[in-house]
Design a protein around this motif. Structure first.
Motif, short mmCIF file in Angstrom:
data_model
loop_
_atom_site.label_atom_id
_atom_site.label_comp_id
_atom_site.label_asym_id
_atom_site.label_seq_id
_atom_site.Cartn_x
_atom_site.Cartn_y
_atom_site.Cartn_z
N GLU A 48 -1.09 14.14 -6.08
CA GLU A 48 -0.51 13.18 -5.13
C GLU A 48 0.94 13.60 -4.90
OE1 GLU A 48 -2.00 10.42 -3.82
OE2 GLU A 48 -3.80 10.20 -5.07
N GLU A 72 4.52 13.49 -1.91
CA GLU A 72 5.16 12.87 -0.75
C GLU A 72 5.78 13.96 0.12
OE1 GLU A 72 8.07 10.00 -1.82
OE2 GLU A 72 6.61 8.46 -2.35
N GLN A 104 8.87 8.58 4.10
CA GLN A 104 8.14 9.38 3.12
C GLN A 104 6.66 9.03 3.17
OE1 GLN A 104 10.97 11.56 2.59
NE2 GLN A 104 9.66 11.85 0.79
N ASP A 149 3.00 9.46 1.59
CA ASP A 149 2.27 9.86 0.39
C ASP A 149 0.90 10.38 0.80
OD1 ASP A 149 2.22 6.96 1.02
OD2 ASP A 149 0.66 6.84 -0.53
N ASN A 188 -1.81 9.24 3.78
CA ASN A 188 -1.77 7.79 3.96
C ASN A 188 -1.09 7.47 5.28
OD1 ASN A 188 -1.44 5.00 3.77
ND2 ASN A 188 0.34 5.17 2.41
N TYR A 246 1.75 4.68 5.62
CA TYR A 246 2.94 4.78 4.76
C TYR A 246 4.12 3.99 5.29
CZ TYR A 246 5.01 8.14 8.06
OH TYR A 246 5.54 8.74 9.18
N ARG A 294 3.27 2.35 0.28
CA ARG A 294 2.44 3.36 -0.37
C ARG A 294 1.01 2.86 -0.53
NH1 ARG A 294 4.45 7.63 -3.00
NH2 ARG A 294 2.75 7.50 -4.51
#
Length: 249
Positions: free
Chosen positions: A5, A7, A14, A16, A62, A65, A69
């Motif tokens: 995982e 970023e 940011q 993720d 994602n 985001y 998160r």
């Protein structure tokens, strides 16, 4: 299998994301999975892993985001099937996304792929489910030299009357496009199913439009009530064929 995982920085903050790929014999052709409306969960990570095990560098960003998160969106994935309030929370966040935003997010994703030695320097692939069907078509048109293989399963919003309707950009697509739909899907009008083959042919897109019989929206997700095993496995067969042909030559 290597997985992690991380970023990355986008114009809006940011993002993720989850990345996985085999341990040996890299580098691997890159594939980006664009999530469906419920967002990132272990079900999607497992689907990324299944692609990864057959020799791909798989990225699962994602897209929510901007709202937080993974796990901090404000709705409970386990309740959206039965709780109308939770479902509306999900739709509220889903509606914050646009084709332009996801197209913008894709640029730093591609930059990360280019800098990662585990990913090969050749063409990329992508697949979108549900809400992301519209996004992958827009992405394929915008980054036409980067994406050689594009797939959408029960994608919504591909043909609309809006100015940013993805089908209006189709003549910019250079990759191969695979569009799969359920035979019974209240989120995809029958008029869209009828018009797509002609629209893509007119745009000069190398494409295939396929309707999976006896299925509903979400048939490829093994943890959903709509899951149909035969159709789900066909979905994998089509993806492996498309990516193997276009990304491995």
């Amino acid at each position: 299998m290597h997985e992690r995982e991380i970023e990355i920085t986008t114009p809006d903050g940011q993002m993720d994301l989850f990345i996985c790929h085999p341990e040996e014999n890299g580098p691997f052709p890159p594939i980006i999975i664009y999530m469906d409306a419920p967002g990132i969960r272990e079900e999607l990570r497992d689907m990324a892993r299944r692609l990864g095990t057959v020799g791909y560098y798989v990225m699962l960003p994602n897209l929510y985001y901007r709202s937080g998160r993974v796990g901090n969106y404000g709705f409970d994935i386990s309740k959206i099937r039965v709780d109308e309030a939770e479902r509306e929370k999900m739709f509220k966040i889903m509606r914050t996304l646009t084709n332009a935003l996801v197209v913008s997010d894709t640029k730093p994703l591609l930059a990360h792929i280019a800098a990662d030695k585990a990913a090969s320097s050749g063409p990329a692939g992508c697949v979108g489910y549900c809400m992301s069907g519209q996004f992958v078509v827009s992405i394929a048109a915008t980054y036409s030299t980067e994406f050689a293989a594009i797939a959408s399963f029960y994608g919504v919003g591909i043909v609309t009357e809006k100015q940013d309707s993805p089908h209006l950009m189709a003549d910019d697509i250079k990759g191969t496009l695979y569009l799969a739909f359920a035979s019974d899907d209240p989120f995809v009008p029958s008029s869209t199913l009828a018009s797509l083959p002609q629209l893509m042919t007119k745009a000069g897109v190398k494409h295939r439009v396929e309707i999976y019989p006896d299925t509903g929206h979400g048939f490829a997700f093994p943890q959903r009530p709509a899951y149909v095993k035969v159709a789900g496995e066909r979905h994998w067969e089509r993806l492996f064929s498309l990516f193997g042909r276009e990304l491995h030559g």
